[in-house]
Design an enzyme around this catalytic site. Structure first.
Site, short mmCIF file in Angstrom:
data_model
loop_
_atom_site.label_atom_id
_atom_site.label_comp_id
_atom_site.label_asym_id
_atom_site.label_seq_id
_atom_site.Cartn_x
_atom_site.Cartn_y
_atom_site.Cartn_z
N GLY A 10 -25.02 -12.02 9.22
CA GLY A 10 -23.71 -11.69 9.80
C GLY A 10 -23.79 -10.37 10.55
N ASP A 35 -27.67 -13.76 12.78
CA ASP A 35 -26.26 -14.06 13.02
C ASP A 35 -26.18 -15.42 13.71
OD1 ASP A 35 -23.57 -12.06 13.08
OD2 ASP A 35 -23.44 -13.90 14.29
N ILE A 36 -25.08 -16.08 13.53
CA ILE A 36 -24.91 -17.39 14.17
C ILE A 36 -24.84 -17.22 15.71
CG2 ILE A 36 -22.36 -17.45 14.01
CD1 ILE A 36 -24.52 -20.38 12.97
N ILE A 55 -27.44 -19.46 8.36
CA ILE A 55 -27.96 -19.18 7.02
C ILE A 55 -28.13 -20.47 6.21
CG2 ILE A 55 -27.22 -16.79 6.77
CD1 ILE A 55 -24.75 -17.82 5.27
N TYR A 154 -11.59 -18.91 0.93
CA TYR A 154 -12.44 -17.72 1.06
C TYR A 154 -12.45 -16.91 -0.25
CZ TYR A 154 -13.49 -12.95 2.81
OH TYR A 154 -13.99 -11.69 3.00
N LYS A 158 -15.68 -16.20 -2.56
CA LYS A 158 -16.16 -14.84 -2.89
C LYS A 158 -16.23 -14.66 -4.41
CE LYS A 158 -16.85 -12.77 1.10
NZ LYS A 158 -18.21 -12.34 1.49
N1 SER Z 1 -10.39 -9.07 5.65
C1 SER Z 1 -10.57 -10.30 4.94
C2 SER Z 1 -9.70 -11.36 5.45
O1 SER Z 1 -8.65 -11.04 5.94
C3 SER Z 1 -10.26 -10.11 3.49
O2 SER Z 1 -11.37 -9.57 2.90
O3 SER Z 1 -10.03 -12.49 5.34
#
Ligand code: SER
Length: 338
Positions: A10, A35-36, A55, A154, A158
């Protein structure tokens, strides 16, 4: 002989940019940037090699280690929270399977050269999920163990990768006859909303802060997609890079946990607007909340407790909100658009 190197995934993203700058100025280790998208020329010059690739492409990763010996990994590649909601399956592949590929690679590399591979991983306030704004207000500064109920793909990704990192560091192949601990040295930071003058984030939900500032500097009106009272913690890029650097350099014995909150300052969107207006009095900033996106921000804490980081590895932000605007954002952004 393979050459020793640090792998940054990234690399073209907002954190990658600052990090590669830092490696360029202080480190003598070669940087492999992945990076892509192809890296821009300025960044490319600072790396031993830059690769445009995925990746998820295990062949690419294997080719890479045939030439380089990886001594540390900064795994920054991810699909951010808003984008991940549009393509959750892809997000899961990139954010989880991609991380798994790199953890395996770190472990394999450690077996080759005999040293643990530090694996630095940006996590996020998106791992928290407060059920409503009342609870959010009451919760105030949340600790790492509180409110781990992410509401976005997301955030789930994480949160799970934090666990995978801990697993690879402490328990990977625990039943194998030749089980050896210490191949991967996973260290993670839960970043608040990051603000950079150099790059625009793509597909995040905390992006309104960056968008508001950049729009004002360019003389463009801005419609903010959260309400005036939406409040989350923020950090400018130099502090994000500083925290990564401090965590990477901390002696293993100093760490009491693998995942740390870090923050610099918390602002409501209205406070953010007022600060932007004090520097760009003609800026036109309107609040036009987009309820689904605004709701995501409302599930994130208004502040995080970063005392373990302060205690274990002497974390301290350099930038308060005022200093962030006066010494970093306004001068940097004015240079960018002048
Ligand atoms: N900045 C990120 C987002 O908005 C949160 O870690 O997805």
């Amino acid at each position: 002989m393979r050459k020793p190197a640090v792998l940054v995934t990234g690399a073209s993203g907002e954190v990658g940019y600052g990090l590669i700058d830092l490696f360029d100025s202080v480190d003598d280790m070669d940087v492999i940037a992945l990076d892509i998208k192809p890296l821009d020329d300025q960044l490319h010059e600072k790396c031993a090699v830059s690769i445009a690739g995925d990746i998820l492409d295990e062949n690419l990763l294997q080719r890479l280690v045939s030439e380089y010996e990886i001594h540390a990994i900064y795994h920054l590649a991810a699909l951010l929270s808003t984008r991940a909601e549009y393509t959750p399956d892809t997000a899961h592949r990139v954010n989880v399977e991609g991380t798994l590929n790199l953890l395996k690679l770190a472990h394999e590399q450690a077996r080759w050269h005999g040293h643990a591979v530090p694996f630095l991983f940006p996590s996020s306030i998106a791992v928290y999920g407060l059920p409503d704004t009342e609870t959010k207000k009451r919760a105030g500064r949340v600790r790492e163990i509180d409110w781990n109920f992410p509401t976005t793909m997301y955030g789930c990704n994480k949160s799970y990768c934090e666990m995978l990192g801990r697993y690879y560091t402490l328990h990977y192949r625990q039943l194998a006859a030749d089980s050896v601990r210490g191949g991967v040295d996973f260290r993670s930071l839960r970043f608040p909303g990051l603000i950079s003058v150099v790059t625009m984030p793509t597909g995040g939900t905390s992006d309104y802060a960056v968008e508001m500032i950049h729009a004002a500097a360019q003389g463009r009106p801005y419609d903010c997609f959260v309400s005036e009272d939406a409040k989350i913690p923020f950090m400018v890029m130099p502090d994000a890079i500083k925290s990564l650097r401090l965590l990477a350099a901390a002696p293993a014995e100093a760490l009491t946990q693998r995942v740390y909150n870090v923050t610099s300052f918390s602002l409501t969107a209205a406070e953010l607007r007022d600060r932007v207006l004090s520097h760009f009095p003609k800026a036109v900033i309107r609040f036009r909340p987009d309820p689904p996106r605004a709701r995501i921000v409302d599930t994130w804490p208004e502040d995080v407790d970063d005392s373990p980081a302060r205690k274990d590895w002497k974390w301290e932000p350099d930038y308060s909100a005022s200093r962030a605007f006066n010494d970093y954002l306004i001068p940097g952004i004015s240079r960018l658009y002048s």
